[in-house]
Write a protein that holds these residues in place. Structure first.
Motif, PDB file in Angstrom:
ATOM      1  N   THR A   9       0.960  -1.320   0.194  1.00 41.26           N
ATOM      2  CA  THR A   9       0.056  -0.042  -0.049  1.00 41.26           C
ATOM      3  C   THR A   9       1.015   1.377  -0.027  1.00 41.26           C
ATOM      4  O   THR A   9       2.134   1.150   0.225  1.00 41.26           O
ATOM      5  CB  THR A   9      -0.812   0.153   1.160  1.00 41.26           C
ATOM      6  OG1 THR A   9      -0.056   0.041   2.243  1.00 41.26           O
ATOM      7  CG2 THR A   9      -1.720  -1.037   1.190  1.00 41.26           C
ATOM      8  N   ASP A  10       0.203   2.060  -0.267  1.00 39.28           N
ATOM      9  CA  ASP A  10       1.025   3.608  -0.162  1.00 39.28           C
ATOM     10  C   ASP A  10       1.222   3.844   1.346  1.00 39.28           C
ATOM     11  O   ASP A  10       0.162   3.591   2.331  1.00 39.28           O
ATOM     12  CB  ASP A  10       0.048   4.610  -0.664  1.00 39.28           C
ATOM     13  CG  ASP A  10       0.616   6.269  -0.677  1.00 39.28           C
ATOM     14  OD1 ASP A  10       1.662   6.449   0.058  1.00 39.28           O
ATOM     15  OD2 ASP A  10      -0.195   7.005  -1.135  1.00 39.28           O
ATOM     16  N   PRO A  11       2.165   4.085   1.647  1.00 40.71           N
ATOM     17  CA  PRO A  11       2.545   4.461   3.013  1.00 40.71           C
ATOM     18  C   PRO A  11       1.747   5.649   4.003  1.00 40.71           C
ATOM     19  O   PRO A  11       1.527   5.608   5.099  1.00 40.71           O
ATOM     20  CB  PRO A  11       4.003   4.837   3.365  1.00 40.71           C
ATOM     21  CG  PRO A  11       4.535   4.242   1.988  1.00 40.71           C
ATOM     22  CD  PRO A  11       3.508   4.488   0.989  1.00 40.71           C
ATOM     23  N   MET A  12       1.118   6.518   2.912  1.00 42.98           N
ATOM     24  CA  MET A  12       0.356   7.322   3.562  1.00 42.98           C
ATOM     25  C   MET A  12      -1.067   7.158   3.324  1.00 42.98           C
ATOM     26  O   MET A  12      -2.131   7.994   3.610  1.00 42.98           O
ATOM     27  CB  MET A  12       0.433   8.958   2.690  1.00 42.98           C
ATOM     28  CG  MET A  12       1.826   9.355   2.991  1.00 42.98           C
ATOM     29  SD  MET A  12       1.930   9.695   4.890  1.00 42.98           S
ATOM     30  CE  MET A  12       0.754  11.140   4.972  1.00 42.98           C
ATOM     31  N   ALA A  13      -1.534   5.866   2.880  1.00 48.67           N
ATOM     32  CA  ALA A  13      -2.946   5.482   2.745  1.00 48.67           C
ATOM     33  C   ALA A  13      -3.621   5.674   4.079  1.00 48.67           C
ATOM     34  O   ALA A  13      -3.215   5.233   5.059  1.00 48.67           O
ATOM     35  CB  ALA A  13      -2.959   4.017   2.221  1.00 48.67           C
ATOM     36  N   GLY A  14      -4.794   6.373   3.913  1.00 46.65           N
ATOM     37  CA  GLY A  14      -5.700   6.661   5.318  1.00 46.65           C
ATOM     38  C   GLY A  14      -5.205   7.542   6.052  1.00 46.65           C
ATOM     39  O   GLY A  14      -5.713   7.950   7.109  1.00 46.65           O
ATOM     40  N   LYS A  15      -3.823   8.365   5.758  1.00 44.24           N
ATOM     41  CA  LYS A  15      -3.854   9.123   6.655  1.00 44.24           C
ATOM     42  C   LYS A  15      -3.454  10.565   6.177  1.00 44.24           C
ATOM     43  O   LYS A  15      -3.343  11.678   6.905  1.00 44.24           O
ATOM     44  CB  LYS A  15      -2.095   8.919   6.950  1.00 44.24           C
ATOM     45  CG  LYS A  15      -1.608   7.698   7.512  1.00 44.24           C
ATOM     46  CD  LYS A  15      -0.208   7.570   8.184  1.00 44.24           C
ATOM     47  CE  LYS A  15      -0.090   6.144   8.559  1.00 44.24           C
ATOM     48  NZ  LYS A  15       1.337   5.956   8.639  1.00 44.24           N
ATOM     49  N   ARG A  16      -3.943  10.792   4.857  1.00 42.10           N
ATOM     50  CA  ARG A  16      -4.532  12.113   4.302  1.00 42.10           C
ATOM     51  C   ARG A  16      -5.694  12.555   4.666  1.00 42.10           C
ATOM     52  O   ARG A  16      -6.657  12.697   4.096  1.00 42.10           O
ATOM     53  CB  ARG A  16      -4.312  12.083   3.041  1.00 42.10           C
ATOM     54  CG  ARG A  16      -3.000  11.656   2.150  1.00 42.10           C
ATOM     55  CD  ARG A  16      -2.833  11.672   0.753  1.00 42.10           C
ATOM     56  NE  ARG A  16      -1.814  11.262   0.164  1.00 42.10           N
ATOM     57  CZ  ARG A  16      -1.247  10.101   0.124  1.00 42.10           C
ATOM     58  NH1 ARG A  16      -2.105   8.923   0.042  1.00 42.10           N
ATOM     59  NH2 ARG A  16      -0.034   9.929  -0.492  1.00 42.10           N
ATOM     60  N   THR A  17      -5.752  13.264   6.046  1.00 43.61           N
ATOM     61  CA  THR A  17      -7.026  13.600   6.309  1.00 43.61           C
ATOM     62  C   THR A  17      -6.770  14.903   7.644  1.00 43.61           C
ATOM     63  O   THR A  17      -5.632  14.818   8.012  1.00 43.61           O
ATOM     64  CB  THR A  17      -7.732  12.593   7.156  1.00 43.61           C
ATOM     65  OG1 THR A  17      -9.246  12.969   7.640  1.00 43.61           O
ATOM     66  CG2 THR A  17      -7.099  11.911   8.309  1.00 43.61           C
ATOM     67  N   THR A  18      -7.905  15.416   7.637  1.00 46.55           N
ATOM     68  CA  THR A  18      -7.625  16.587   8.812  1.00 46.55           C
ATOM     69  C   THR A  18      -8.308  16.107  10.101  1.00 46.55           C
ATOM     70  O   THR A  18      -8.289  17.104  11.092  1.00 46.55           O
ATOM     71  CB  THR A  18      -8.098  17.980   8.180  1.00 46.55           C
ATOM     72  OG1 THR A  18      -9.669  17.816   8.081  1.00 46.55           O
ATOM     73  CG2 THR A  18      -7.396  18.523   7.039  1.00 46.55           C
ATOM     74  N   ALA A  19      -8.450  14.853  10.277  1.00 47.99           N
ATOM     75  CA  ALA A  19      -9.093  14.700  11.256  1.00 47.99           C
ATOM     76  C   ALA A  19      -8.599  14.898  12.797  1.00 47.99           C
ATOM     77  O   ALA A  19      -7.407  14.723  12.684  1.00 47.99           O
ATOM     78  CB  ALA A  19      -9.572  13.304  11.223  1.00 47.99           C
ATOM     79  N   GLN A  20      -9.259  15.238  13.560  1.00 46.87           N
ATOM     80  CA  GLN A  20      -8.627  15.476  14.992  1.00 46.87           C
ATOM     81  C   GLN A  20      -9.758  14.927  16.094  1.00 46.87           C
ATOM     82  O   GLN A  20     -10.981  15.119  15.852  1.00 46.87           O
ATOM     83  CB  GLN A  20      -8.257  17.351  15.361  1.00 46.87           C
ATOM     84  CG  GLN A  20      -7.036  17.471  14.441  1.00 46.87           C
ATOM     85  CD  GLN A  20      -6.892  19.120  14.596  1.00 46.87           C
ATOM     86  OE1 GLN A  20      -7.670  19.897  15.135  1.00 46.87           O
ATOM     87  NE2 GLN A  20      -5.506  19.401  14.619  1.00 46.87           N
ATOM     88  N   SER A  21      -9.021  15.012  17.082  1.00 47.25           N
ATOM     89  CA  SER A  21      -9.980  14.467  18.370  1.00 47.25           C
ATOM     90  C   SER A  21     -10.502  15.595  18.978  1.00 47.25           C
ATOM     91  O   SER A  21      -9.969  16.561  19.010  1.00 47.25           O
ATOM     92  CB  SER A  21      -9.183  13.635  19.317  1.00 47.25           C
ATOM     93  OG  SER A  21      -9.651  13.326  20.454  1.00 47.25           O
ATOM     94  N   TYR A  22     -11.476  15.389  19.582  1.00 49.26           N
ATOM     95  CA  TYR A  22     -12.119  16.446  20.239  1.00 49.26           C
ATOM     96  C   TYR A  22     -11.522  16.679  21.698  1.00 49.26           C
ATOM     97  O   TYR A  22     -11.733  17.690  22.474  1.00 49.26           O
ATOM     98  CB  TYR A  22     -13.734  16.020  20.600  1.00 49.26           C
ATOM     99  CG  TYR A  22     -14.761  16.271  19.548  1.00 49.26           C
ATOM    100  CD1 TYR A  22     -14.532  16.765  18.410  1.00 49.26           C
ATOM    101  CD2 TYR A  22     -15.875  15.540  19.393  1.00 49.26           C
ATOM    102  CE1 TYR A  22     -15.160  16.835  17.088  1.00 49.26           C
ATOM    103  CE2 TYR A  22     -16.750  15.405  18.253  1.00 49.26           C
ATOM    104  CZ  TYR A  22     -16.438  16.228  17.173  1.00 49.26           C
ATOM    105  OH  TYR A  22     -17.330  16.133  16.089  1.00 49.26           O
TER     106      TYR A  22
END
Length: 262
Positions: free
Chosen positions: A49-62
């Motif tokens: 897989t792409d090493p960055m797969a699933g990590k390109r997101t701006t998600a942050q914990s509350y």
């Protein structure tokens, strides 16, 4: 040196010849297994897989104090159960936990001299009746092991002609065994273009292919190879030496020249 009879396409003895020195090579099942596994591993397509797969997101914990799990959540999402989680493996919509790595080493390496010795040993195993029988081949009606036939077989172009030749040489029993042994593969391979498994039948080693490969390919388990392209996997499918092999006269002569100084 061991002498063998040379048969015509009618199943009659037409001559006698000495087998080259390669047929007296020491039996080395350990090296044969290594050579076969090396050939099989070389065909595997490396992937990951792409090493960055699933990590390109701006998600942050509350963060703490919200009464919800502190997993990274996609900003601005309108999920029925609240903001959609992302990034972490344990959440629905998160990345894969342990994806295949691109850097994984798949190839099984083997030295050149070991590979050549494995081929010589596998060739010698085809001349041992006990090893051929132990592999499961039906050789009750085969006049001798290894079976040597005249070069006229290289010119055969019709499947029905090869069927008659196999019957006269006693090879048809093993072809029938391969046909009856065809069964449905277990597991996911059924949906990936390899639904059926067929046992290996006789191997035809020829000096020159003038149409015999097209004539024999419709017989279950039968394979044809030019002697220059002979390898350990063809002689010992599944790492098990002792395949029932039919050699042409020119193939036997060429085998002696190919491996004379190796």
């Amino acid at each position: 040196m061991k002498k063998v009879k040379v048969y015509s396409l009618e199943g009659d003895v037409v001559d006698e010849m000495e087998l080259p020195e390669i047929f007296t090579e020491e039996y080395r099942p350990d090296l044969i297994k290594r050579a076969v596994l090396s050939a099989q591993a070389a065909r595997i397509q490396p992937w990951g897989t792409d090493p960055m797969a699933g990590k390109r997101t701006t998600a942050q914990s509350y963060g703490a104090g919200r009464g919800v799990a502190m997993v990274p959540r996609v900003k601005g999402s309108r999920h029925p159960a609240g903001s959609k989680a992302a990034f972490v493996p344990q959440a629905t919509g998160g990345r894969r936990a342990h994806p295949p790595r691109v850097a994984r080493t798949i190839n099984e390496k083997i030295n050149k001299k070991e590979r050549r010795l494995a081929i010589r040993s596998a060739v010698a195993a085809t001349a041992d009746q006990d090893i051929v029988e132990a592999r499961g081949h039906q050789i009750e009606n085969v006049p001798q092991v290894p079976l040597v036939v005249d070069d006229d077989i290289c010119n055969i172009r019709k499947t029905k002609e090869t069927r008659e030749i196999f019957k006269k040489l006693g090879l048809m029993d093993d072809v029938v065994r391969a046909k009856n042994g065809k069964n449905i593969r277990s597991g996911r391979g059924k949906t990936r273009g390899r639904k059926y498994k067929t046992p290996r039948g006789p191997l035809l080693v020829v000096g020159e292919d003038k149409g015999i490969s097209k004539a024999a390919r419709n017989h279950p388990g039968v394979e044809v190879v030019v002697v220059d392209n002979l390898n350990a996997e063809l002689l010992a499918p599944g790492t098990h030496p002792g395949r029932l092999t039919l050699y042409t006269r020119s193939a036997v002569e060429k085998l002696g020249e190919l491996f004379k100084n190796r």
